[in-house]
Scaffold this active site. Structure first.
Site, PDB file in Angstrom:
ATOM      1  N   TYR A  21     -38.148 -29.952  -6.260  1.00 51.41           N
ATOM      2  CA  TYR A  21     -37.995 -30.207  -7.848  1.00 51.41           C
ATOM      3  C   TYR A  21     -36.468 -30.125  -8.004  1.00 51.41           C
ATOM      4  CZ  TYR A  21     -42.867 -31.252  -8.473  1.00 51.41           C
ATOM      5  OH  TYR A  21     -44.044 -31.888  -8.381  1.00 51.41           O
ATOM      6  N   HIS A  57     -47.133 -35.727 -18.411  1.00 48.18           N
ATOM      7  CA  HIS A  57     -47.130 -34.823 -17.040  1.00 48.18           C
ATOM      8  C   HIS A  57     -46.014 -33.958 -16.974  1.00 48.18           C
ATOM      9  CE1 HIS A  57     -49.746 -38.474 -14.764  1.00 48.18           C
ATOM     10  NE2 HIS A  57     -50.353 -37.392 -15.609  1.00 48.18           N
ATOM     11  N   CYS A 110     -41.826 -20.484 -18.260  1.00 49.34           N
ATOM     12  CA  CYS A 110     -42.024 -19.389 -17.913  1.00 49.34           C
ATOM     13  C   CYS A 110     -43.502 -19.059 -17.773  1.00 49.34           C
ATOM     14  CB  CYS A 110     -41.218 -18.344 -18.906  1.00 49.34           C
ATOM     15  SG  CYS A 110     -41.383 -16.679 -18.246  1.00 49.34           S
ATOM     16  N   CYS A 147     -35.738 -16.032 -17.202  1.00 48.87           N
ATOM     17  CA  CYS A 147     -36.292 -16.807 -18.458  1.00 48.87           C
ATOM     18  C   CYS A 147     -35.315 -16.435 -19.659  1.00 48.87           C
ATOM     19  CB  CYS A 147     -37.490 -16.616 -18.631  1.00 48.87           C
ATOM     20  SG  CYS A 147     -38.249 -17.253 -20.316  1.00 48.87           S
ATOM     21  N   CYS A 183     -37.586 -14.070 -22.242  1.00 53.58           N
ATOM     22  CA  CYS A 183     -37.984 -12.759 -21.903  1.00 53.58           C
ATOM     23  C   CYS A 183     -37.426 -12.143 -20.783  1.00 53.58           C
ATOM     24  CB  CYS A 183     -39.450 -12.940 -21.453  1.00 53.58           C
ATOM     25  SG  CYS A 183     -39.965 -13.688 -20.173  1.00 53.58           S
ATOM     26  N   ASN A 223     -47.006 -55.024 -14.591  1.00 55.37           N
ATOM     27  CA  ASN A 223     -46.791 -54.319 -13.606  1.00 55.37           C
ATOM     28  C   ASN A 223     -46.140 -55.215 -12.360  1.00 55.37           C
ATOM     29  OD1 ASN A 223     -47.014 -51.590 -12.492  1.00 55.37           O
ATOM     30  ND2 ASN A 223     -48.396 -52.383 -10.843  1.00 55.37           N
ATOM     31  N   LEU A 224     -45.609 -54.861 -11.271  1.00 56.85           N
ATOM     32  CA  LEU A 224     -45.116 -55.404 -10.306  1.00 56.85           C
ATOM     33  C   LEU A 224     -46.075 -56.217  -9.598  1.00 56.85           C
ATOM     34  CD1 LEU A 224     -42.187 -56.218  -8.817  1.00 56.85           C
ATOM     35  CD2 LEU A 224     -42.893 -54.421  -7.195  1.00 56.85           C
TER      36      LEU A 224
HETATM   37  C1  BJW Z   1     -43.329 -51.581 -10.732  1.00 51.48           C
HETATM   38  C2  BJW Z   1     -41.804 -51.761 -10.370  1.00 51.48           C
HETATM   39  C3  BJW Z   1     -40.988 -52.706 -11.111  1.00 51.48           C
HETATM   40  C4  BJW Z   1     -42.859 -50.639  -8.742  1.00 51.48           C
HETATM   41  N1  BJW Z   1     -41.618 -53.250 -12.284  1.00 51.48           N
HETATM   42  N2  BJW Z   1     -43.662 -52.319 -11.859  1.00 51.48           N
HETATM   43  C5  BJW Z   1     -61.316 -37.979  -8.156  1.00 51.48           C
HETATM   44  C6  BJW Z   1     -61.638 -39.078  -8.792  1.00 51.48           C
HETATM   45  C7  BJW Z   1     -61.140 -39.109 -10.306  1.00 51.48           C
HETATM   46  C8  BJW Z   1     -60.137 -38.230 -10.574  1.00 51.48           C
HETATM   47  C9  BJW Z   1     -59.884 -37.099  -9.770  1.00 51.48           C
HETATM   48  C10 BJW Z   1     -60.614 -37.058  -8.509  1.00 51.48           C
HETATM   49  N3  BJW Z   1     -60.032 -35.981  -7.807  1.00 51.48           N
HETATM   50  C11 BJW Z   1     -59.135 -35.321  -8.588  1.00 51.48           C
HETATM   51  C12 BJW Z   1     -58.870 -36.151  -9.766  1.00 51.48           C
HETATM   52  C13 BJW Z   1     -58.102 -35.962 -10.823  1.00 51.48           C
HETATM   53  C14 BJW Z   1     -56.543 -36.052 -10.485  1.00 51.48           C
HETATM   54  C15 BJW Z   1     -56.537 -37.487 -10.076  1.00 51.48           C
HETATM   55  O1  BJW Z   1     -56.321 -38.061 -10.474  1.00 51.48           O
HETATM   56  N4  BJW Z   1     -56.284 -37.578  -8.627  1.00 51.48           N
HETATM   57  C16 BJW Z   1     -56.457 -38.934  -7.873  1.00 51.48           C
HETATM   58  C17 BJW Z   1     -55.247 -38.802  -6.903  1.00 51.48           C
HETATM   59  C18 BJW Z   1     -57.856 -39.250  -7.653  1.00 51.48           C
HETATM   60  N5  BJW Z   1     -55.887 -35.918 -11.759  1.00 51.48           N
HETATM   61  C19 BJW Z   1     -55.571 -34.527 -11.968  1.00 51.48           C
HETATM   62  O2  BJW Z   1     -55.860 -33.742 -11.502  1.00 51.48           O
HETATM   63  C20 BJW Z   1     -54.697 -34.670 -13.469  1.00 51.48           C
HETATM   64  N6  BJW Z   1     -55.441 -33.594 -14.324  1.00 51.48           N
HETATM   65  C21 BJW Z   1     -56.797 -33.761 -14.561  1.00 51.48           C
HETATM   66  O3  BJW Z   1     -57.361 -34.769 -14.322  1.00 51.48           O
HETATM   67  O4  BJW Z   1     -57.204 -32.547 -15.472  1.00 51.48           O
HETATM   68  C22 BJW Z   1     -58.441 -32.672 -15.845  1.00 51.48           C
HETATM   69  C23 BJW Z   1     -58.836 -33.445 -17.025  1.00 51.48           C
HETATM   70  C24 BJW Z   1     -60.015 -34.108 -17.340  1.00 51.48           C
HETATM   71  C25 BJW Z   1     -60.442 -35.021 -18.309  1.00 51.48           C
HETATM   72  C26 BJW Z   1     -59.182 -35.065 -19.167  1.00 51.48           C
HETATM   73  C27 BJW Z   1     -58.132 -34.842 -19.019  1.00 51.48           C
HETATM   74  C28 BJW Z   1     -57.797 -33.887 -17.655  1.00 51.48           C
HETATM   75  C29 BJW Z   1     -53.279 -34.172 -13.354  1.00 51.48           C
HETATM   76  C30 BJW Z   1     -52.729 -35.158 -12.727  1.00 51.48           C
HETATM   77  C31 BJW Z   1     -50.988 -34.900 -12.476  1.00 51.48           C
HETATM   78  C32 BJW Z   1     -50.177 -36.012 -11.910  1.00 51.48           C
HETATM   79  N7  BJW Z   1     -49.184 -35.404 -11.379  1.00 51.48           N
HETATM   80  C33 BJW Z   1     -48.222 -36.537 -10.755  1.00 51.48           C
HETATM   81  C34 BJW Z   1     -47.087 -35.506  -9.832  1.00 51.48           C
HETATM   82  C35 BJW Z   1     -46.273 -34.910 -10.626  1.00 51.48           C
HETATM   83  C36 BJW Z   1     -45.199 -34.130 -10.122  1.00 51.48           C
HETATM   84  C37 BJW Z   1     -44.005 -34.995  -9.866  1.00 51.48           C
HETATM   85  O5  BJW Z   1     -43.539 -35.656 -10.548  1.00 51.48           O
HETATM   86  O6  BJW Z   1     -43.660 -34.575  -8.817  1.00 51.48           O
HETATM   87  O7  BJW Z   1     -47.711 -37.311 -11.483  1.00 51.48           O
HETATM   88  S1  BJW Z   1     -49.237 -37.354  -9.496  1.00 51.48           S
HETATM   89  C38 BJW Z   1     -47.712 -38.751  -9.609  1.00 51.48           C
HETATM   90  O8  BJW Z   1     -48.794 -39.868  -9.957  1.00 51.48           O
HETATM   91  C39 BJW Z   1     -46.771 -38.342 -10.997  1.00 51.48           C
HETATM   92  C40 BJW Z   1     -47.272 -39.689 -11.572  1.00 51.48           C
HETATM   93  O9  BJW Z   1     -47.050 -39.465 -12.993  1.00 51.48           O
HETATM   94  C41 BJW Z   1     -48.820 -40.073 -11.400  1.00 51.48           C
HETATM   95  C42 BJW Z   1     -48.791 -41.585 -11.420  1.00 51.48           C
HETATM   96  O10 BJW Z   1     -48.081 -42.342 -10.751  1.00 51.48           O
HETATM   97  P1  BJW Z   1     -47.547 -43.696 -11.249  1.00 51.48           P
HETATM   98  O11 BJW Z   1     -46.752 -43.534 -12.504  1.00 51.48           O
HETATM   99  O12 BJW Z   1     -48.695 -44.759 -11.456  1.00 51.48           O
HETATM  100  O13 BJW Z   1     -46.693 -44.275  -9.890  1.00 51.48           O
HETATM  101  P2  BJW Z   1     -46.992 -45.050  -8.616  1.00 51.48           P
HETATM  102  O14 BJW Z   1     -46.370 -44.912  -7.710  1.00 51.48           O
HETATM  103  O15 BJW Z   1     -48.474 -44.637  -8.249  1.00 51.48           O
HETATM  104  O16 BJW Z   1     -47.217 -46.429  -9.253  1.00 51.48           O
HETATM  105  C43 BJW Z   1     -45.949 -47.467  -9.526  1.00 51.48           C
HETATM  106  C44 BJW Z   1     -46.515 -48.747  -9.993  1.00 51.48           C
HETATM  107  O17 BJW Z   1     -45.423 -49.295 -10.274  1.00 51.48           O
HETATM  108  C45 BJW Z   1     -47.014 -49.578  -8.614  1.00 51.48           C
HETATM  109  O18 BJW Z   1     -48.279 -50.159  -8.980  1.00 51.48           O
HETATM  110  C46 BJW Z   1     -45.942 -50.492  -8.345  1.00 51.48           C
HETATM  111  O19 BJW Z   1     -46.406 -51.727  -8.110  1.00 51.48           O
HETATM  112  C47 BJW Z   1     -45.198 -50.472  -9.610  1.00 51.48           C
HETATM  113  N8  BJW Z   1     -43.996 -50.937  -9.807  1.00 51.48           N
HETATM  114  N9  BJW Z   1     -41.589 -51.076  -9.106  1.00 51.48           N
HETATM  115  C48 BJW Z   1     -42.972 -52.744 -12.540  1.00 51.48           C
HETATM  116  N10 BJW Z   1     -39.972 -52.881 -10.727  1.00 51.48           N
END
Ligand code: BJW
Length: 233
Positions: free
Chosen positions: A56, A109, A117, A136, A139, A201-202
């Site tokens: 990070y 996110h 902290c 921190c 604290c 989206n792409l």
């Molecule tokens: C372009 C482009 C261009 C490229 N122009 N487009 C089984 C089933 C369902 C859910 C779960 C499950 N098991 C576990 C879960 C829950 C889990 C989850 O979803 N897991 C999945 C893997 C299945 N989720 C969680 O744990 C979340 N919490 C949770 O659910 O709590 C309980 C709850 C219950 C009810 C209500 C509320 C909450 C927490 C999720 C935390 C996600 N964190 C991350 C990592 C952060 C760390 C870090 O940044 O280092 O966040 S994961 C990572 O993915 C990051 C992103 O924000 C997130 C989404 O990714 P994103 O942004 O979609 O990126 P990509 O790379 O996937 O896609 C990019 C897109 O752009 C592509 O489509 C390209 O084509 C496109 N693109 N260039 C336009 N130029």
């Protein structure tokens, strides 16, 4: 578009791709260099904090060298002059929406530019590194972690997001793969609420079929075009 007043825009890594920030799941994306389970879970942080903090620290430094692109700028223009309600819900942990000038932004996110902290629960603005276990500012304990929502943790401000969706006339999803919940489920929530939905989206996302309309191409082209359409109906 004349019947549209309240808008919710979900953004993901794709909107920052053309600023030079790697997406998570495309070829060359972050997960190929670091397995997600090695860095983005509370369990990984407990097991190997140095690995997670280094990862990070590297990304916090990298995002500060990047600049907003025309997609961020177009959304900031919309945010500036849109008279109705508007909320940019970003999954991104960079600050490119804000640096483009947008103010109605919610980081579901978390953000690279805060340290959280775990001793006193205060979040402090942070631009430097965490690997050396700094104190921190609130604290004095050495218990700072990245203010990032990891897998298994609850994303931020979910009530506010669902409230905005309930009031919305239009839900737009930009640059997200639809792989990570709950954000991936917003289109279905919007469907159930009879809110119109648009994907920019792409390529088709995992949830593309749930959108009323989907346009595919780079965000730097699609987003400014769509903003022009909304502003000049
Ligand atoms: C372009 C482009 C261009 C490229 N122009 N487009 C089984 C089933 C369902 C859910 C779960 C499950 N098991 C576990 C879960 C829950 C889990 C989850 O979803 N897991 C999945 C893997 C299945 N989720 C969680 O744990 C979340 N919490 C949770 O659910 O709590 C309980 C709850 C219950 C009810 C209500 C509320 C909450 C927490 C999720 C935390 C996600 N964190 C991350 C990592 C952060 C760390 C870090 O940044 O280092 O966040 S994961 C990572 O993915 C990051 C992103 O924000 C997130 C989404 O990714 P994103 O942004 O979609 O990126 P990509 O790379 O996937 O896609 C990019 C897109 O752009 C592509 O489509 C390209 O084509 C496109 N693109 N260039 C336009 N130029």
């Amino acid at each position: 578009m004349t019947d549209i007043r309240n808008i919710v825009i979900l953004t993901g890594a794709g909107i920052s791709a053309e600023s030079g920030i790697d997406t998570f799941r495309d070829g060359g994306g972050l997960w190929e260099q670091h397995r997600v389970e090695d860095v983005a879970t509370p369990e990984a942080f407990a097991r190997d904090p140095d690995l997670v903090l280094r990862f990070y620290d590297m990304r916090r430094e990298a995002i500060q060298q990047k600049e907003p692109n025309p997609a961020h700028e177009a959304l900031a223009r919309l945010d500036d002059i849109w008279p109705g309600e508007l909320l940019i819900v970003t999954q991104n942990v960079d600050d490119l929406h804000e640096r483009a000038g947008a103010s109605r932004v919610l980081h579901m996110h978390g953000t690279h530019l805060n340290a959280w902290c775990t001793a006193c629960d205060v979040r402090s603005p942070w631009r430097g590194t965490l690997i050396e276990r700094p104190s921190c500012p609130a604290c004095g304990e050495s218990a700072l972690r990245p203010d990032i929502v990891w897998f298994g943790e609850m994303p931020y401000e979910m009530e506010r997001i669902y409230g905005a969706l309930r009031n919305a006339d239009l839900f737009v999803s930009v640059g997200t793969s639809g792989a990570v919940y709950p954000a991936a489920g917003f289109v279905r929530d919007a469907n159930a609420l009879r809110v119109r939905t648009l994907e920019l989206n792409l390529e088709p996302s995992q949830g593309s079929g749930w959108f009323d309309e989907a346009r595919h191409g780079p965000a730097s082209e699609l987003v400014p075009e769509w903003v022009d359409e909304v502003l000049i109906p």
